[in-house]
Design a protein around this motif. Sequence first.
Motif, PDB file in Angstrom:
ATOM      1  N   GLY A  74       0.427  -0.990  -0.150  1.00 16.83           N
ATOM      2  CA  GLY A  74       0.037  -0.448  -0.452  1.00 16.83           C
ATOM      3  C   GLY A  74       0.910   1.069   0.124  1.00 16.83           C
ATOM      4  O   GLY A  74       0.085   2.395  -0.687  1.00 16.83           O
ATOM      5  N   GLN A  75       1.990   1.453   0.930  1.00 21.82           N
ATOM      6  CA  GLN A  75       2.645   2.322   0.455  1.00 21.82           C
ATOM      7  C   GLN A  75       3.568   2.660  -0.895  1.00 21.82           C
ATOM      8  O   GLN A  75       3.501   3.855  -0.697  1.00 21.82           O
ATOM      9  N   ARG A  76       3.769   1.429  -1.457  1.00 19.70           N
ATOM     10  CA  ARG A  76       4.574   1.411  -2.705  1.00 19.70           C
ATOM     11  C   ARG A  76       3.673   2.419  -4.004  1.00 19.70           C
ATOM     12  O   ARG A  76       3.900   2.758  -4.647  1.00 19.70           O
ATOM     13  N   ILE A  77       2.283   1.941  -3.428  1.00 21.74           N
ATOM     14  CA  ILE A  77       1.421   2.014  -4.214  1.00 21.74           C
ATOM     15  C   ILE A  77       0.294   3.570  -4.139  1.00 21.74           C
ATOM     16  O   ILE A  77       1.412   4.442  -4.957  1.00 21.74           O
ATOM     17  N   ALA A  78       0.735   4.462  -2.418  1.00 20.99           N
ATOM     18  CA  ALA A  78       0.710   5.719  -2.338  1.00 20.99           C
ATOM     19  C   ALA A  78       1.737   7.016  -3.137  1.00 20.99           C
ATOM     20  O   ALA A  78       1.272   7.629  -2.765  1.00 20.99           O
ATOM     21  N   ALA A  91       6.877   4.787 -15.020  1.00 18.89           N
ATOM     22  CA  ALA A  91       7.002   4.826 -12.984  1.00 18.89           C
ATOM     23  C   ALA A  91       5.605   3.918 -12.722  1.00 18.89           C
ATOM     24  O   ALA A  91       6.126   3.195 -11.950  1.00 18.89           O
ATOM     25  N   VAL A  92       4.186   3.896 -12.801  1.00 21.50           N
ATOM     26  CA  VAL A  92       3.227   3.240 -12.492  1.00 21.50           C
ATOM     27  C   VAL A  92       3.757   2.024 -13.120  1.00 21.50           C
ATOM     28  O   VAL A  92       3.219   1.189 -11.728  1.00 21.50           O
ATOM     29  N   ALA A  93       3.454   1.704 -14.162  1.00 25.76           N
ATOM     30  CA  ALA A  93       3.956   0.117 -14.793  1.00 25.76           C
ATOM     31  C   ALA A  93       4.954  -0.421 -13.977  1.00 25.76           C
ATOM     32  O   ALA A  93       4.351  -1.548 -14.121  1.00 25.76           O
ATOM     33  N   LYS A 137      -7.915   9.224 -12.580  1.00 28.30           N
ATOM     34  CA  LYS A 137      -9.062   9.025 -12.366  1.00 28.30           C
ATOM     35  C   LYS A 137      -9.286   8.340 -11.944  1.00 28.30           C
ATOM     36  O   LYS A 137      -9.914   7.374 -10.504  1.00 28.30           O
ATOM     37  N   ALA A 138      -8.308   6.953 -12.454  1.00 29.25           N
ATOM     38  CA  ALA A 138      -8.634   5.223 -11.727  1.00 29.25           C
ATOM     39  C   ALA A 138      -7.907   5.348 -11.100  1.00 29.25           C
ATOM     40  O   ALA A 138      -8.339   3.966  -9.994  1.00 29.25           O
ATOM     41  N   TYR A 139      -6.747   5.833 -10.348  1.00 29.45           N
ATOM     42  CA  TYR A 139      -5.723   6.011  -9.848  1.00 29.45           C
ATOM     43  C   TYR A 139      -6.821   6.677  -7.933  1.00 29.45           C
ATOM     44  O   TYR A 139      -6.179   5.821  -6.975  1.00 29.45           O
ATOM     45  N   ALA A 149      -3.318   4.976   1.972  1.00 31.82           N
ATOM     46  CA  ALA A 149      -2.753   6.618   2.334  1.00 31.82           C
ATOM     47  C   ALA A 149      -1.645   6.151   2.721  1.00 31.82           C
ATOM     48  O   ALA A 149      -0.652   5.386   2.732  1.00 31.82           O
ATOM     49  N   VAL A 150      -0.634   7.439   2.770  1.00 31.00           N
ATOM     50  CA  VAL A 150       0.726   7.664   3.070  1.00 31.00           C
ATOM     51  C   VAL A 150       0.935   7.741   4.338  1.00 31.00           C
ATOM     52  O   VAL A 150       0.148   8.417   4.760  1.00 31.00           O
ATOM     53  N   VAL A 151       1.440   6.863   4.951  1.00 22.97           N
ATOM     54  CA  VAL A 151       1.838   6.433   6.846  1.00 22.97           C
ATOM     55  C   VAL A 151       3.009   7.205   7.110  1.00 22.97           C
ATOM     56  O   VAL A 151       3.849   6.722   6.534  1.00 22.97           O
ATOM     57  N   GLN A 152       3.133   8.237   7.745  1.00 25.74           N
ATOM     58  CA  GLN A 152       4.664   8.773   8.436  1.00 25.74           C
ATOM     59  C   GLN A 152       4.455   8.837  10.377  1.00 25.74           C
ATOM     60  O   GLN A 152       3.513   9.265  10.282  1.00 25.74           O
ATOM     61  N   VAL A 153       5.503   8.245  10.793  1.00 25.15           N
ATOM     62  CA  VAL A 153       5.876   8.704  12.056  1.00 25.15           C
ATOM     63  C   VAL A 153       6.575   9.419  12.513  1.00 25.15           C
ATOM     64  O   VAL A 153       7.280   9.577  11.960  1.00 25.15           O
TER      65      VAL A 153
END
Length: 179
Positions: A74-78, A91-93, A137-139, A149-153
């Motif tokens: 999920g982080q790689r996709i975000a 980059a998306v491909a 739109k699809a993304y 979502a991007v998660v950062q602490v």
Amino acid sequence: MKLSVAIVAAFAASASAFAPAPVDRASTSLAMDRRAAAGQIAASAAVLAGLPNLALADGARSSATQSRARGIYGQRIAALESAVNSGDFGAVAAEKNAFILFNSGALARKDEQAAAVKQTNEIFAAIRAKDAGALKKAYQAYKSANEIAVVQVDKNSGQGISSDYDFKVRTPAGAIYQR
């Protein structure tokens, strides 16, 4: 006539060459007593018990494996947000495997997986068509439907990991609070 006699003689000579040898009809009983047999059975059982158990992958999806897949892929996709906004199709491909692994690991129900696969296919159809608007739109539809979502602490506000085995280690989500 002489030719046929020669053929018959050659056939008889070759047949006798392949005839089975006489067999010694010795006793077929095993020369082993009960103690020896019990010892061999016990030794065989000890060898089998010493072998490592076979890995049996049953495809179970625990909450830990789902959160791990959601966190890693999920982080790689975000992280593709800027590439999608700039229209960088390459980059998306290049992150195609992140979509595949997210769909198969983070989503437990078959209907969720089917919907995510359909959305992934829409993303890659937009890439093949080189349509930046359709890609955005699809993304965005994929991210919102799968809650990516991007998660950062922040290091100063809390700890993001508890051990080296946590999936957040060496990622922006894996900050450790230090004084």
